[in-house]
Enzyme design. Structure first.
Site, PDB file in Angstrom:
ATOM      1  N   HIS A 114       0.799  -1.123  -0.061  1.00  0.00           N
ATOM      2  CA  HIS A 114      -0.021  -0.141  -0.131  1.00  0.00           C
ATOM      3  C   HIS A 114       0.888   1.284  -0.022  1.00  0.00           C
ATOM      4  O   HIS A 114       1.789   1.269   0.546  1.00  0.00           O
ATOM      5  CB  HIS A 114      -0.844   0.130   1.122  1.00  0.00           C
ATOM      6  CG  HIS A 114      -1.772   1.000   1.313  1.00  0.00           C
ATOM      7  ND1 HIS A 114      -1.678   2.376   1.534  1.00  0.00           N
ATOM      8  CD2 HIS A 114      -3.375   1.047   0.641  1.00  0.00           C
ATOM      9  CE1 HIS A 114      -2.781   3.265   1.515  1.00  0.00           C
ATOM     10  NE2 HIS A 114      -3.966   2.599   0.854  1.00  0.00           N
ATOM     11  N   GLU A 186      -4.244   1.850  -7.082  1.00  0.00           N
ATOM     12  CA  GLU A 186      -4.749   2.874  -6.208  1.00  0.00           C
ATOM     13  C   GLU A 186      -3.879   4.030  -6.352  1.00  0.00           C
ATOM     14  O   GLU A 186      -2.629   4.230  -5.752  1.00  0.00           O
ATOM     15  CB  GLU A 186      -4.696   2.579  -4.747  1.00  0.00           C
ATOM     16  CG  GLU A 186      -5.243   1.241  -4.373  1.00  0.00           C
ATOM     17  CD  GLU A 186      -5.688   1.164  -3.045  1.00  0.00           C
ATOM     18  OE1 GLU A 186      -6.824   1.307  -2.550  1.00  0.00           O
ATOM     19  OE2 GLU A 186      -4.617   1.110  -2.165  1.00  0.00           O
TER      20      GLU A 186
END
Ligand code: PGA
Length: 268
Positions: A114, A186
């Site tokens: 992430h 993302e």
């Protein structure tokens, strides 16, 4: 096999959330028991979808017990994940947890790379590769997050940047290993309170590029970053998007249930 999983246009849609650094044990149990109850009461809720939730490490075991049902045999069909795991099996790595440890706690998936971990905790392409390999070695799915900063987007280099991240993390994997890999694209500029939602137009090209290179080999390619109840349907409509990976909108159970309903309707 999950209760609700089936395919929509040949693929299951993955709709999931990471709680990031949120929720006490009591809050985690409440969320999980509400979710399990909703899925059991309304089996059609997850038709064509694969729900997944990723608690903080402290709550994985408690969440797992709740999702498994009181007798441990009433599985709610939710894939449970960990937000990170170390690439080594065990040893002198203070403060870290390994893939076997999160598996032992009930995780079936490991989130890797992430952007918050890349930015604040030194995650690199190399460590994401080691972690993907560790997850697959122990039979867990790997959810590899990739995404570019705004400066890269402004330079028109988004697709090249994220392909490099994905290639670097997935290089050398067998097809059997890739079968258990999900990619979440993302864009960093679209994540969190300071992010702004990406437009469908901005996402078409990166998803075309990801689909062309990984669409046939990985289990699914998801979108994440400021997903909300207003944009979820149109994001799911983008070619190459197999699901949504959601933060804030799904931190409250009602928001997550609404997203499942939107995704179910959109795929029907
Ligand atoms: P957000 O977070 O939905 O709150 O923007 C997304 C993510 O970090 O995965």
């Amino acid at each position: 096999m999950s209760v609700g999983a089936s395919t929509v246009q040949g693929r299951t849609r993955w709709i999931g959330t990471s709680w990031k650094m949120n929720k006490t044990l009591a809050e985690a149990r409440d969320y999980a028991s509400g979710l399990a109850a909703a899925l059991r009461a309304e089996p059609g809720l997850a038709a064509g979808l694969q729900p997944f939730i990723i608690p903080p490490h402290t709550a994985i075991a408690a969440t797992s017990r709740v999702l498994a049902g009181p007798q441990g045999e009433d599985d709610a069909g939710v894939v449970l994940g960990a937000q990170n795991a170390h690439w080594e099996e065990s040893g002198a790595w203070t403060g870290e947890v390994s893939v076997p440890q999160v598996r032992d706690a009930g995780a079936q998936l490991v989130e890797i790379g992430h952007s918050e971990r890349r930015e604040h905790f030194g995650e690199t392409v190399e460590t994401t590769r080691w972690k993907v390999q560790a997850a697959r070695r122990h039979g867990l799915r790997a959810l590899l997050c990739i995404g570019e900063p705004g400066s890269v987007r402004d330079a028109g280099e988004s697709a090249a940047y994220i392909l490099d991240q994905a290639r670097g993390a997935l290089q050398g994997l067998s097809q059997e290993d890739l079968d258990g890999v999900l990619i979440a694209y993302e864009p960093i500029w679209a994540i969190g309170e300071n992010g702004r939602p990406a437009t469908v137009e901005e996402l078409r090209k990166p998803f075309r590029a990801l689909e062309a290179e990984f669409g046939e080999t990985v289990e699914g390619i998801l979108y994440g970053g400021s997903v909300n109840l207003d944009n979820a349907a149109e994001l799911l409509g983008i070619d190459g998007v197999d699901g949504l990976f959601v933060g804030r909108t799904a931190w409250q159970l009602e928001g997550y249930l609404q997203l499942l309903r939107i995704a179910g309707r959109q795929g029907a």
